[in-house]
Design a protein around this motif. Structure first.
Motif, PDB file in Angstrom:
ATOM      1  N   UNK A  14       0.890  -1.151   0.030  1.00 20.44           N
ATOM      2  CA  UNK A  14       0.007   0.140  -0.053  1.00 20.44           C
ATOM      3  C   UNK A  14       0.778   1.244   0.041  1.00 20.44           C
ATOM      4  N   UNK A  15       1.762   1.583   0.998  1.00 18.68           N
ATOM      5  CA  UNK A  15       2.661   2.739   0.891  1.00 18.68           C
ATOM      6  C   UNK A  15       3.401   2.845  -0.444  1.00 18.68           C
ATOM      7  N   UNK A  16       3.893   1.944  -0.664  1.00 17.82           N
ATOM      8  CA  UNK A  16       4.634   1.891  -2.185  1.00 17.82           C
ATOM      9  C   UNK A  16       3.686   2.118  -3.262  1.00 17.82           C
ATOM     10  N   UNK A  17       2.567   1.517  -3.290  1.00 15.17           N
ATOM     11  CA  UNK A  17       1.735   2.117  -4.247  1.00 15.17           C
ATOM     12  C   UNK A  17       1.251   3.551  -4.381  1.00 15.17           C
ATOM     13  N   UNK A  18       1.092   3.868  -3.299  1.00 10.50           N
ATOM     14  CA  UNK A  18       0.685   5.418  -2.995  1.00 10.50           C
ATOM     15  C   UNK A  18       1.757   6.239  -3.523  1.00 10.50           C
ATOM     16  N   UNK A  19       2.962   6.087  -3.091  1.00  8.71           N
ATOM     17  CA  UNK A  19       4.117   6.782  -3.670  1.00  8.71           C
ATOM     18  C   UNK A  19       4.314   6.706  -4.837  1.00  8.71           C
ATOM     19  N   UNK A  20       4.138   5.555  -5.647  1.00  5.91           N
ATOM     20  CA  UNK A  20       4.321   5.587  -7.024  1.00  5.91           C
ATOM     21  C   UNK A  20       3.351   6.145  -8.023  1.00  5.91           C
ATOM     22  N   UNK A  21       2.045   6.030  -7.488  1.00  6.76           N
ATOM     23  CA  UNK A  21       0.931   6.431  -8.335  1.00  6.76           C
ATOM     24  C   UNK A  21       1.099   7.969  -8.008  1.00  6.76           C
ATOM     25  N   UNK A  22       1.458   8.561  -6.815  1.00 10.06           N
ATOM     26  CA  UNK A  22       1.155   9.969  -6.649  1.00 10.06           C
ATOM     27  C   UNK A  22       1.864  10.864  -7.594  1.00 10.06           C
ATOM     28  N   UNK A  23       3.057  10.379  -7.744  1.00  5.63           N
ATOM     29  CA  UNK A  23       4.221  11.298  -8.516  1.00  5.63           C
ATOM     30  C   UNK A  23       4.124  11.404 -10.122  1.00  5.63           C
ATOM     31  N   UNK A  24       3.946  10.147 -10.774  1.00  2.00           N
ATOM     32  CA  UNK A  24       3.541  10.230 -12.030  1.00  2.00           C
ATOM     33  C   UNK A  24       2.444  11.159 -12.589  1.00  2.00           C
ATOM     34  N   UNK A  25       1.385  11.146 -11.556  1.00  2.18           N
ATOM     35  CA  UNK A  25       0.121  11.938 -12.049  1.00  2.18           C
ATOM     36  C   UNK A  25       0.333  13.262 -12.192  1.00  2.18           C
ATOM     37  N   UNK A  26       1.554  13.826 -11.548  1.00  3.23           N
ATOM     38  CA  UNK A  26       1.940  15.266 -11.506  1.00  3.23           C
ATOM     39  C   UNK A  26       2.721  15.409 -12.763  1.00  3.23           C
ATOM     40  N   UNK A  27       3.970  14.809 -12.545  1.00  2.00           N
ATOM     41  CA  UNK A  27       4.815  15.146 -13.712  1.00  2.00           C
ATOM     42  C   UNK A  27       5.111  14.030 -14.855  1.00  2.00           C
ATOM     43  N   UNK A  28       4.421  12.870 -14.731  1.00  2.00           N
ATOM     44  CA  UNK A  28       4.483  11.739 -15.652  1.00  2.00           C
ATOM     45  C   UNK A  28       6.124  11.422 -15.676  1.00  2.00           C
ATOM     46  N   UNK A  29       6.591  11.318 -17.061  1.00  2.00           N
ATOM     47  CA  UNK A  29       7.784  10.697 -17.035  1.00  2.00           C
ATOM     48  C   UNK A  29       9.188  11.637 -16.779  1.00  2.00           C
TER      49      UNK A  29
END
Length: 236
Positions: A14-29
């Motif tokens: 859960x914590x890992x997916x939260x971190x991974x999903x949160x950042x790309x939504x803002x800055x993508x690649x």
């Protein structure tokens, strides 16, 4: 009511997916420039070293052997991380770099990811020299012939980063599974690469232990007012 497997998955990842999903939504690649550069470098080195004109130059700048002088091995170590092994499929190395480096860069940041990757790679490179000095008669020793084996590729860095990220994001069972898999690999196929992976893990574990010790030292409360060891702050 969720199943035990579902609760375990949320607790473990859960914590890992939260971190991974949160950042790309803002800055993508653009959030993973180091990962994209590492993938491109690995692919470029693979292409160049398979050309008649490119094998020699790639070996000169990125091939590390235990028989090389230490200063030369250290000089080549930074680029050796991105030179894939010739006898392994390059797509596996590219997938490992893209997945593990990408997750690590999102969770840890660019420079910490790069630092841990090089720490793990350096631990493996230095271990090869120690293992050959110990000789094949010891559990951690290596045969003298391994001094001529080309030590390249991102695998040690990938393993080290995976263990570090799992601890950081509290995915303890996943981190333990990575360690057990590397131990089994070293037992089933006791070659230089397998033992270097264990050396990389050992280096990262030492780093994590030091960081934990330092964090606990910072969290310890200082002397309280009224005790003998307490001193009033000096005012300028």
């Amino acid at each position: 009511m969720s199943s035990p497997a579902g609760r375990f998955a949320r607790r473990e990842w859960g914590p890992l997916l939260t971190t991974v999903r949160g950042e790309p939504a803002v800055r993508r690649w653009t959030a993973v420039p180091l990962t994209l550069a590492a993938v491109c470098l690995t692919g470029l080195f693979q292409f160049v070293q398979n050309q008649e004109w490119g094998y020699g130059p790639v070996q000169a700048i990125g091939a590390v052997r235990a028989e090389d002088p230490l200063w030369l091995a250290l000089l080549r170590t930074p680029l050796s991380l991105f030179v894939p092994a010739l006898d392994l499929p390059v797509w596996g190395a590219l997938a490992q770099v893209l997945l593990v480096f990408g997750i690590a860069e999102l969770c840890l940041g660019r420079w910490r990811t790069l630092g841990i990757a090089y720490l793990a790679t350096l631990c493996g490179t230095l271990y090869a020299r120690v293992g050959i000095a110990l000789g094949p008669g010891t559990p951690f020793g290596l045969p003298a012939s391994d001094a001529q084996v080309v030590d390249t590729g991102p695998s040690a860095a990938v393993v080290g980063l995976a263990v570090y990220v799992c601890r950081r994001e509290r995915a303890y069972w996943t981190g333990a599974a990575v360690v057990v898999a590397m131990v089994v690999e070293a037992i089933v196929k006791p070659n230089l690469a397998g033992k270097e992976h264990l050396a990389a893990i050992a280096g990262v574990l030492v780093l994590m232990a030091f960081q934990t010790w330092r964090e606990r030292g910072q969290d310890e409360p200082g002397p309280r007012p009224g005790t003998r060891s307490w001193k009033p702050p000096i005012r300028s």
